[in-house]
Write a protein that holds these residues in place. Structure first.
Motif, mmCIF file in Angstrom:
data_model
loop_
_atom_site.group_PDB
_atom_site.id
_atom_site.type_symbol
_atom_site.label_atom_id
_atom_site.label_comp_id
_atom_site.label_asym_id
_atom_site.label_seq_id
_atom_site.Cartn_x
_atom_site.Cartn_y
_atom_site.Cartn_z
ATOM 1 N N ALA A 30 0.816 -1.314 0.089
ATOM 2 C CA ALA A 30 -0.030 0.045 0.124
ATOM 3 C C ALA A 30 0.865 1.130 0.008
ATOM 4 C CB ALA A 30 -1.085 0.091 1.405
ATOM 5 N N THR A 31 2.150 1.305 0.592
ATOM 6 C CA THR A 31 2.920 2.277 0.683
ATOM 7 C C THR A 31 3.512 2.708 -0.739
ATOM 8 O OG1 THR A 31 3.679 1.806 3.041
ATOM 9 C CG2 THR A 31 5.138 3.272 1.715
ATOM 10 N N TRP A 32 3.966 1.518 -1.489
ATOM 11 C CA TRP A 32 4.266 1.606 -2.749
ATOM 12 C C TRP A 32 3.216 2.240 -3.613
ATOM 13 C CZ3 TRP A 32 8.435 2.639 -4.564
ATOM 14 C CH2 TRP A 32 9.818 2.234 -4.002
ATOM 15 N N ASP A 57 10.283 6.644 7.989
ATOM 16 C CA ASP A 57 10.760 4.971 8.404
ATOM 17 C C ASP A 57 9.872 4.022 7.740
ATOM 18 O OD1 ASP A 57 12.337 5.158 10.487
ATOM 19 O OD2 ASP A 57 10.834 5.694 11.826
ATOM 20 N N LEU A 58 8.590 4.496 7.507
ATOM 21 C CA LEU A 58 7.778 3.435 6.887
ATOM 22 C C LEU A 58 8.226 3.572 5.217
ATOM 23 C CD1 LEU A 58 5.153 1.765 6.194
ATOM 24 C CD2 LEU A 58 3.812 4.079 5.880
ATOM 25 N N VAL A 59 8.509 4.539 4.665
ATOM 26 C CA VAL A 59 8.984 4.518 3.427
ATOM 27 C C VAL A 59 10.188 3.781 2.943
ATOM 28 C CG1 VAL A 59 9.673 6.119 1.332
ATOM 29 C CG2 VAL A 59 7.505 6.693 2.707
ATOM 30 N N LEU A 60 11.022 3.883 4.113
ATOM 31 C CA LEU A 60 12.536 3.352 4.056
ATOM 32 C C LEU A 60 12.009 1.594 4.224
ATOM 33 C CD1 LEU A 60 15.398 3.807 3.785
ATOM 34 C CD2 LEU A 60 15.594 3.754 6.283
ATOM 35 N N ALA A 61 11.325 1.116 5.062
ATOM 36 C CA ALA A 61 10.896 -0.232 4.968
ATOM 37 C C ALA A 61 10.366 -0.724 3.783
ATOM 38 C CB ALA A 61 9.672 -0.347 6.066
#
Length: 195
Positions: free
Chosen positions: A21-23, A59-63
Motif C-alpha cells: 500500500a505504501t508503494w 521509517d515506513l517509506v524506508l521499510a
C-alpha cells in the motif's frame, strides 16, 4: 450475521499489505503527498497499526524500499580491484537514484533526522569492506584510508544527484574515482607505508 466472518491479517501478511500500500500511495501521490492515513486506507488497516511498526513516514517509506529492493549490504561488489569495486558502488547509487526518482530521494533526505542514524551506514560499511579487501590484495596500506576519505566518492555522487535531480553519468563516476579518490588513496597509502 450473514456472509463469511472477516479474517484479521497479522504478522507477515499484514506487513506485506502495508508495504504494498505504501508503494501504491507513493506511485499515486509522490512522497510529499503520502500520508499514513492514506496508506492505512489502502492496506485496509488502522493507522495505529502502522505506527506500532514504524514510528514515522520516512521509517515506513524506508521499510517499503527495503521490501522492494535489495541492499548493497547484501552483495558488496567484488570485481577484484579497488577501482572496479568503488565504481560498482557508485553505479549502484546512480541506478537506485534513477529507480527511486528525485521526489522520493529528496523527501527522505528532508526528513532524514527522523531516521535511525544506522540507516546511513550501509554505503560506508560497503566501502569499508571494499577497502579491507583492497588492503588484503596489497592495493592500499592497511588503515591508510580515513572514514572521511572512504565516504568521499559516495558523498560526491549523492551531492551531485541531489543538486541536479539526475543520476550521475558514468563518465563523471569514473572521474570521481580516477581523478579524485584513487590519487588520494594512493598518496595516503604511500605516506602510511613510509611511516
Amino acid at each position: 450475521m450473514t456472509g463469511e466472518a472477516k479474517t484479521r491479517r497479522r504478522g507477515a501478511a499484514l506487513e506485506t499489505a502495508i508495504l504494498d500500500a505504501t508503494w501504491d500511495e507513493l506511485d499515486a501521490s509522490g512522497y510529499a503527498g503520502l500520508t499514513i492515513e492514506n496508506v492505512a486506507a489502502r492496506a485496509r488497516t488502522g493507522k495505529q497499526v502502522i505506527y506500532r511498526r514504524w514510528a514515522s513516514r520516512p521509517d515506513l517509506v524506508l521499510a517499503a524500499l527495503r521490501y522492494r529492493y535489495s541492499s548493497i549490504a547484501d552483495d558488496v561488489p567484488d570485481t577484484g580491484s579497488l577501482r572496479g569495486d568503488v565504481l560498482a558502488v557508485l553505479r549502484y547509487m546512480a541506478r537506485r537514484f534513477g529507480e527511486f526518482g528525485p521526489d522520493l530521494v529528496h523527501g527522505l533526505m528532508a526528513e532524514a533526522q527522523e531516521l535511525d542514524p544506522g540507516t546511513f551506514e550501509v554505503i560506508p560499511d560497503a566501502m569499508s569492506a571494499i577497502l579491507r579487501r583492497a588492503a588484503d590484495r596489497g592495493e592500499v596500506a592497511p588503515g591508510a584510508v580515513t572514514p572521511r576519505l572512504a565516504r568521499m566518492p559516495t558523498d560526491l555522487v549523492r551531492h551531485e544527484m541531489l543538486l541536479t535531480d539526475r543520476p550521475v553519468p558514468d563518465e563523471a563516476l569514473a572521474e570521481i574515482v580516477d581523478d579524485l579518490f584513487l590519487p588520494l588513496v594512493h598518496a595516503r597509502s604511500h605516506t602510511t607505508s613510509r611511516i
